[in-house]
Each structure stands twice: as structure tokens, then as C-alpha cells.
Write an enzyme that holds these catalytic residues in place. Structure first.
Site: not given
Ligand code: OAD
Length: 228
Positions: A92, A94, A109, A135, A173, A199
């Protein structure tokens, strides 16, 4: 599993969902409304920097309206208990883990609250508002301090070492589709770790010993309670 010695936790956008931040791939996720090839690649930044900067300015500003949730706070408790035997890796961008109080955290990231310049010094600085055009140190163009597709995530050596040495690896997550993070469970498992997935929905990827289904804000505190 209550006797783990070294713990590594990987988090993704799902852990911040209950704080009010959109994930990337769920319905109405960020990538449904923005073309990844523009806002998340170096080539996109080169061809349309204004659009990219506006996208990250908006995300950065949205952090002002959100707070860490029970899952972020639970991971701080876990860190307090395990100290240097705990490492949090987050995909994340954030700042909710850091605001909750996590100290041993790698933002692989990048971070929305940082920007860096494209000059030789690659000056990195904090930025809580819209990013400055130039900058203040050297006058070069600035960019968000975010790892885009095609770029190498931060601190990979430290991450790799932790994954091969841990006894317990949990991923929370994350959809587990973006590499290299998607390969961490395999790396940890093949080094002998017990692997847990927490998840909202089952993540299809193998190398996992236990799946705990639910909202992060509910299941992570319970899981941490069991470990402590
Ligand atoms: P995703 O949006 O791909 O996946 C989010 C996951 O969180 C899904 O499997 C959902 O089922 C789950 N989810 C949603 N709400 C939830 C909750 N309340 N509790 C638990 N699980 C929940 O996000 P990431 O896997 O973080 O990279 O994505 C990976 C990377 O892809 C990010 O860091 C970003 C993106 O492209 C960059 O920008 C470099």
C-alpha cells in the site's frame, strides 16, 4: 499456530478498504476507472505527466479523510510483542500502517506522502499536498515516489532475506496477482514457513496452509489475539 518466532506480514489494499480507501481490482476499484498503462507506468508519466500527477495528488489528498482501522492497529500490537522478529511489508502507498504506529514497515511500492526529483540526486521529500512542479533542491522535474509497473520495488534484498528466515508468513487483503509480491508466499513456504491468508475472498495461488475469510478489521485482530 501460537509459537512462531519470526513473523513476516504482507498487506495489500484490502486492509485499508474499511478505512474508506478504494482497492485496485474490486468492483469500482481504482484500476476500473483509470488506465494502468497511463497512471502506473514510467511510459505513461512520460507521455502525460499532468494526468499522472493529478491522479496521485488526488489520492494523496484523500488520505486526509481516512483513519487507520482495527486491522492496522492489531498489526502494531503484533509488532510490539515480537519486536525485531516482526516485519511488515506493505504494497500500500497510503500511510495508514505508519499512522497506526507500525515502525518495522517496508513500503515496497512507495509512499503517496513522498515525491522525488528526476535530477541526479533523486532528492526524496515529504509532500502532503499537491506535488511541487520543480525540486526545491536542484530544480529538476518531480514525480510521485511510487513504484510503477516495470520498476523494481524498494528493499527487495531485505524482503527476500526476511522471507527465507521467517517461521510464519501472513498475507492480508491482497489479490496476490502483482509480482514480485505475489511470489512471496511461495518463497516463504519453500523456506519452511507456515503460510496464512486473511482475505475477504479466497485467493487462488497455492502455497497456503490456512485461509481465514472475512473483513480485515474483524479477522486480523482475532488472529493477532491468538498469536499473542
Ligand atoms: P487488489 O485491489 O488487487 O486486491 C485487494 C484484495 O483485498 C482483494 O483480494 C479483495 O478481495 C480484498 N479485500 C477487499 N476488501 C477487503 C476487506 N475489507 N478485508 C479483507 N480483504 C479485502 O489490491 P492489491 O493486492 O493490494 O501496485 O494490489 C497489489 C498492487 O496492485 C498494488 O500495490 C498496486 C496495484 O497495481 C502499484 O500501484 C505498483
Amino acid at each position: 499456530m501460537g509459537t512462531s518466532k519470526k513473523i513476516v506480514v504482507l498487506t495489500g489494499a484490502g486492509i485499508s478498504a474499511e478505512s474508506g480507501l478504494r482497492t485496485f481490482r474490486d468492483a469500482d476499484g481504482l484500476w476500473e476507472n483509470e488506465p494502468v498503462r497511463i497512471v502506473a507506468t514510467p511510459e505513461g508519466f512520460e507521455s502525460d505527466p499532468e494526468r499522472v500527477i493529478t491522479f496521485y495528488n488526488k489520492l494523496r489528498n484523500s488520505l486526509k479523510n481516512v483513519e487507520p482501522n482495527a486491522a492496522h492497529h492489531a498489526l502494531v500490537k503484533l509488532e510490539e510483542k515480537y519486536g525485531d522478529d516482526f516485519l511488515l511489508i506493505t504494497q500500500n502507498v497510503d500511510d495508514l500502517h505508519q499512522r497506526a504506529g507500525s515502525k518495522r514497515v517496508i513500503a515496497m511500492h512507495g509512499e503517496l506522502l513522498k515525491v522525488r526529483c528526476l535530477g541526479h540526486g533523486e532528492h526524496v521529500m515529504y509532500c502532503t499536498e499537491n506535488q511541487p512542479e520543480k525540486c526545491p533542491e536542484c530544480g529538476a522535474k518531480m514525480r510521485p515516489h511510487i513504484v510503477w509497473f516495470g520498476e523494481i520495488p524498494f528493499e527487495m534484498k531485505r524482503i527476500q532475506k526476511a522471507l527465507t528466515q521467517c517461521d510464519l508468513f501472513a498475507y492480508i487483503g491482497t489479490s496476490g496477482v502483482v509480482y514480485p509480491a505475489a511470489g512471496f508466499r511461495q518463497m516463504a513456504k519453500s523456506s519452511g514457513a507456515y503460510v496464512v491468508c486473511l482475505n475477504l475472498e479466497e485467493v487462488d495461488g497455492g502455497y497456503t496452509d490456512e485461509f481465514i475469510q472475512g473483513k480485515a478489521g474483524e479477522i486480523v485482530p482475532k488472529w493477532v489475539e491468538k498469536l499473542s
